[in-house]
Design a protein around this motif. Sequence first.
Motif: not given
Length: 858
Positions: A192-196
């Motif tokens: 996910r680009s918005d979540q580590d």
Amino acid sequence: MMNKLRFFLGILLGVFFVPLIGLAQSNDTLKKNSDTLAYQDLQEFVVSSSRISESLLRSPVSIVQLQANDAKNMGSLSCFDAIENTKGVQVITPSLGFRVINTRGFSNTTNVRFTQLVDGIDNQAPHIGAPIANSLGANDLDIDKIELVPGTASALYGMNAINGLANIRTKDPFIHQGFSVQQLTGVNHLGRSDQDAKLFSQTNLRYAKAYKSKLAFKITIGYTDGSDWVADDRTDLAPTLNASTGLLGTDNPAYDEVNGYGNESSNRKTLSLNGKNYVVARTGYLEREITDYSINNFKGDIGVYYRPKKGHELSLSYKDALINSQYQRSNRFRMENYTLQQFSLDYQSEIVQIKAYLTLENTGKSYNLRSLAENMDRSFKSDNQWFSDYTTAFNNATAGGLSVVEAHSTARNNADNGRYEPGSAGFEQKKNELIEINNWDYGAALRVKANLAHTEGLIHWDKLFPELFTKWKAQLLSGFDYRSYFIVPDGNYFINPGDSTHNLIYSKAGGFVQLSKDLCKNKLRLSATLRADKADYFDWKLNPRFTIVYSPTELLHVRSSYQSGYRFPSIFEGFSNVNSGGVKRVGGLKIMSDGIFENSYTKASIDAFQAQVTTDINTNGLTQSQAIEQNKALLKKNPYTYLKPEYVRSFEIGVRGLALKKSLFLDADFYFNSYDNFIAQVEASVPNTTDQDSIPTYLYTKSKQSRYRLWTNSQSKIYSYGASLGLKYACNSNISIAFNMTYTKLQRTDNKDGLEDGFNTPALAFNSTIVAKNIWNKIGGSVTGRYQTKFDYVSFLVSGEVPAYWSLDAQLNYTFDKPGIIAKAGATNLLNKYYATILGGPSIGAMYYLSLTWKLKD
């Protein structure tokens, strides 16, 4: 509809009877092959289908048994999660820590039609009326097997079990002794680009000790720590509100994301700007901006077991659960320090069984995400002031030469100037204030305390008088149960309209008698059951059940059953009194909603009326008064009334047996359900006037009406039908393949009932598991594939279509000879293809994990 049924029955008969040539083997063949395809497992006794001990193969209704060892050979994180790989089961995921089981349609996030038991004890949260997944359930190390009965089970269990029940059977501490520990460590949120990426941890402990054959105890502890799946659907729920002005997509000033809150219908206003009417919503917040996605769940139980003499056991147990997770109902919630406790006393003998238990619920510091978002906005600026500032800024922007789209953007930025920004100190301070206020008009707190007290008993008359019933080749069973709910009125979620100083009390009582008899040299078994139930505010209701099982050989069993079931309203359906987003959710009992049904108009008709009035103003040049007068006939009075018990009639046929020299196990069924007085919700408004001529004007303006969401009964005749097929094939002693398919279909006589409830079930679902006990050098493994078709989803939060999806689970395991350690490396949703099981819920990705289980015996 009948043509569809005939066609489907034809396919089903083929499924049933083509394999019967292989199934109808002689008893000699049976004896020669008694060591194939876990025949001993299939001969195990189950109790959930008839509340008597009987062979799984000869059960008179559909029942699925999942052994703990089989579950652990799948890629699922736990035995509880492995239930979704069984025949006829649908599992939805509102949260990583909150998974909901259902069978045979009408699934929702608060599944009050499905009962979940642990050793016969209901583990629901009292005010919800349904379990919070396995939060108060059995520890993974303590599960022996799970018996799941798809379909109506009300005749024997009452408890609103009209969709089915699951009974989790735990390990006997006299037999399974010693210490076990399991540590599972995983990682999710990959790709996910918005979540580590985040770590996930689950720790389980179990210790059991027996002193000779008289006294035993066991203790289990479980702790889960991780990061929940994220719900971040940006689909606009109000895409056409400004279509008459050409404002669509992100230009829509009424934009309302699925997982954005504080910009719903109660946060909108129709503004007259430059001669046109625009529907404008407040800005609101995304779910991920206002919630805590951490999961910190604890559960534990301790039990003491005493056997005064052979065949008699008395047990006392205590369970405790602390829950920090997400929860979805009509809105999304954060469960924070939510606690459940359960005390139980159980006496078992061959003749008599008695259970008594008390469940205590406290919602702790939980809060409503929608109320938090909208009151965060209102704390910064009142609705009246915000819309006034918006209007002034829009007019100034257009006067300065900006386009309509640019003017709306400028107006929003101007009106939002100074609002609480997510992540800022001011935002966190205000959030902490609001989640302590137990009034959703001003705050967001969920503060409910509720208790459930239950007692039940069974008498096996055939064991009490064995000579008589052995001669008759019959069994006679009777039982009773009594349950009371105690709800503490909090002034926001629940009130007591009779006396605000006393608790709400809602009680139910019931009993049944069941007679079973063997005929035709034990090849034919008939049973008849009659149950009577009574709940407060309702009359006695009768539920019969009739079953037939024909067994021409020990390998072939054909079954048929008819039964009915009543479902009395749950606590929330009957007694709720919640202000939520400008809409008051009111229980459907007359003491809670007296006068509302008679004086209200349906939301569906009001929406159509308001939309047409706006269109006539914007496109046809009518004044508001003219448009209201021209369209007032669109308004429809609420045709519904106070709650009645829901009623279902269910017919089922099935076949279960072994074929191909007992290498193939087959279980197939077909069912048909008919519902009356189906319990659902309708949204309606009461105009704040008694002047008949003014009612249309009041219903065009939200501030001049009182809005309600009411629990009531559908006026449509509702049918559902379906079938399931389960196959298990042993290729050899090492490799086995399991496959199951489920078909589920809804049929209504009226598709325009207007009620907010849905079937919420895919028409087709498949899953298959391949297990190899020893791939190489004591390394075993499995792969499970699942697929389900798209389906329509209806709820108050969001309605639409859930896309079809498929996923793979896989695992490899290795058992060390010493010191008794089992290592398992696996993945759920192996390919990390994100999917959602419901609308408004999270997107579910892969979980890659390693678990170690260490068993020590005394």
